[in-house]
Design an enzyme around this catalytic site. Structure first.
Site, PDB file in Angstrom:
ATOM      1  N   ASP A  34     -13.491  72.802 -67.316  1.00 21.67           N
ATOM      2  CA  ASP A  34     -12.127  72.659 -66.815  1.00 21.67           C
ATOM      3  C   ASP A  34     -11.504  71.327 -67.241  1.00 21.67           C
ATOM      4  O   ASP A  34     -12.210  70.358 -67.528  1.00 21.67           O
ATOM      5  CB  ASP A  34     -12.115  72.750 -65.288  1.00 21.67           C
ATOM      6  CG  ASP A  34     -12.560  74.111 -64.788  1.00 21.67           C
ATOM      7  OD1 ASP A  34     -12.362  75.100 -65.507  1.00 21.67           O
ATOM      8  OD2 ASP A  34     -13.115  74.171 -63.676  1.00 21.67           O
ATOM      9  N   LYS A  35     -10.200  71.299 -67.227  1.00 22.21           N
ATOM     10  CA  LYS A  35      -9.454  70.114 -67.634  1.00 22.21           C
ATOM     11  C   LYS A  35      -9.940  68.855 -66.919  1.00 22.21           C
ATOM     12  O   LYS A  35     -10.186  67.824 -67.556  1.00 22.21           O
ATOM     13  CB  LYS A  35      -7.962  70.322 -67.342  1.00 22.21           C
ATOM     14  CG  LYS A  35      -7.102  69.083 -67.565  1.00 22.21           C
ATOM     15  CD  LYS A  35      -5.665  69.325 -67.139  1.00 22.21           C
ATOM     16  CE  LYS A  35      -4.838  68.058 -67.251  1.00 22.21           C
ATOM     17  NZ  LYS A  35      -3.439  68.253 -66.792  1.00 22.21           N
TER      18      LYS A  35
END
Length: 322
Positions: free
Chosen positions: A152-153
């Site tokens: 994830d970011k």
């Protein structure tokens, strides 16, 4: 069913008209359209509702929950996809290992892995395209060259990049066979009393929030997370999580399910956060795999990023003084 294609401001627009038959009485409109429109996912159809691409009996802004009736005339507008032009960017990379087959990088929190509409720059893909040039696998297409897996970011840590198709095939198979070593460090809410455990619960889409996943959600797939306690700080616990599978948001969903959501998690965590951190405190600290060419096992480690380490140090000091 009727359909036509026309030019609208330089884009090809596909317009289709459907008359609902009695077999679908009182069914949800988004579900019905997946039956009528071939080759389009339900999630894509739901996005069409968001952009006003669906009308019923000439009424716009129809809810995807609308229950259809026989004779309803449904009009759907589907624009042809716009080809994304991904450009290499000279963005610094924290390279942990590199050879002719694989690249291992330590991704910072806040960096998106691959481009998407509305977010075409500043991603890991833009950076590795600049660094590697045309020496990346093409299996995942122009948007995700070399990308075998993702995090994830706001998750930091180790990612492996395939520099050719043979390497990509090998690494993907290892992921499929669950033989890749992936261990994460996470800071979670509250005290985990047991020293470790396993969460073996399938994960699917949350039907109420398209951004979220949930245990036993729609289209749920097998998901297994092993965890063990590293340190306890009273109201917080530092844990190591090892993935057996790799579902989207897996650690975040599983830990939240057992009532220990990740600190800073905007989707699954508490609204009240005691630390000024950007996103969930999750770090991919260990990555191991069989090298695609040599056949030798390789394992890499990455220290906690500074922001994460500062929070841990602060909690350690408070625990020592209590």
């Amino acid at each position: 069913m009727q359909g036509d294609r026309e030019e609208e401001r330089g884009r090809i627009i596909n317009r289709f008209k459907y008359v609902i038959d009695e077999n679908y009485t009182d069914k949800r409109l988004d579900s019905v359209l997946t039956k009528y429109i071939e080759g389009v996912s339900r999630s894509y159809i739901q996005r069409l509702f968001d952009i006003g691409g669906v009308a019923v009996n000439d009424r716009q802004n129809i809810s995807k929950n609308y229950k259809v009736k026989p004779g309803d005339v449904v009009e759907v507008t589907i624009p042809d996809p716009v080809e994304l032009k991904i450009e290499p960017e000279n963005i610094p990379l924290d390279i942990v290992y590199e050879d002719d087959d694989v690249l291992v990088v330590n991704k910072p929190a806040g960096m998106v892995v691959h481009p998407a509409v509305g977010n075409l720059t500043g991603t890991l893909v833009n950076a590795i395209m600049y660094h590697c040039g045309d020496r990346l696998s093409s299996i995942n297409g122009v948007v995700r060259p070399g990308i075998v897996h993702r995090i994830d970011k706001d998750t930091s840590g180790l990612l492996m990049i395939a520099k050719n198709d043979n390497a990509h095939i090998s690494l993907s198979k290892q992921l499929f066979d669950h033989t890749i070593t992936r261990r994460y460090i996470a800071l979670v809410q509250d005290n985990i009393k047991q020293d470790g455990g396993t969460v073996d619960l399938p994960i699917g889409r949350d039907p109420r929030n398209r951004l979220k996943k949930q245990v036993n959600g729609s289209g749920a797939k097998n998901a297994v997370t092993h965890y063990r306690v590293l340190e306890r700080y009273g109201e917080y616990t530092l844990v190591e999580c090892q993935l057996e599978t790799g579902r989207t948001h897996q650690i975040r969903v599983h830990m939240a399910y057992i009532k220990h959501p990740l600190v800073g998690d905007p989707l699954y965590g508490s609204r009240k956060q005691d630390f000024a951190v950007r996103g969930q405190m999750l770090h991919a600290g260990v990555l191991g795999f069989i090298h695609p060419t040599t056949g030798k096992y390789m394992e890499f480690r990455a220290d906690l990023p500074e922001e994460f380490q500062q929070v841990v140090d602060e909690l350690r000091k408070k625990t020592e003084h209590n």
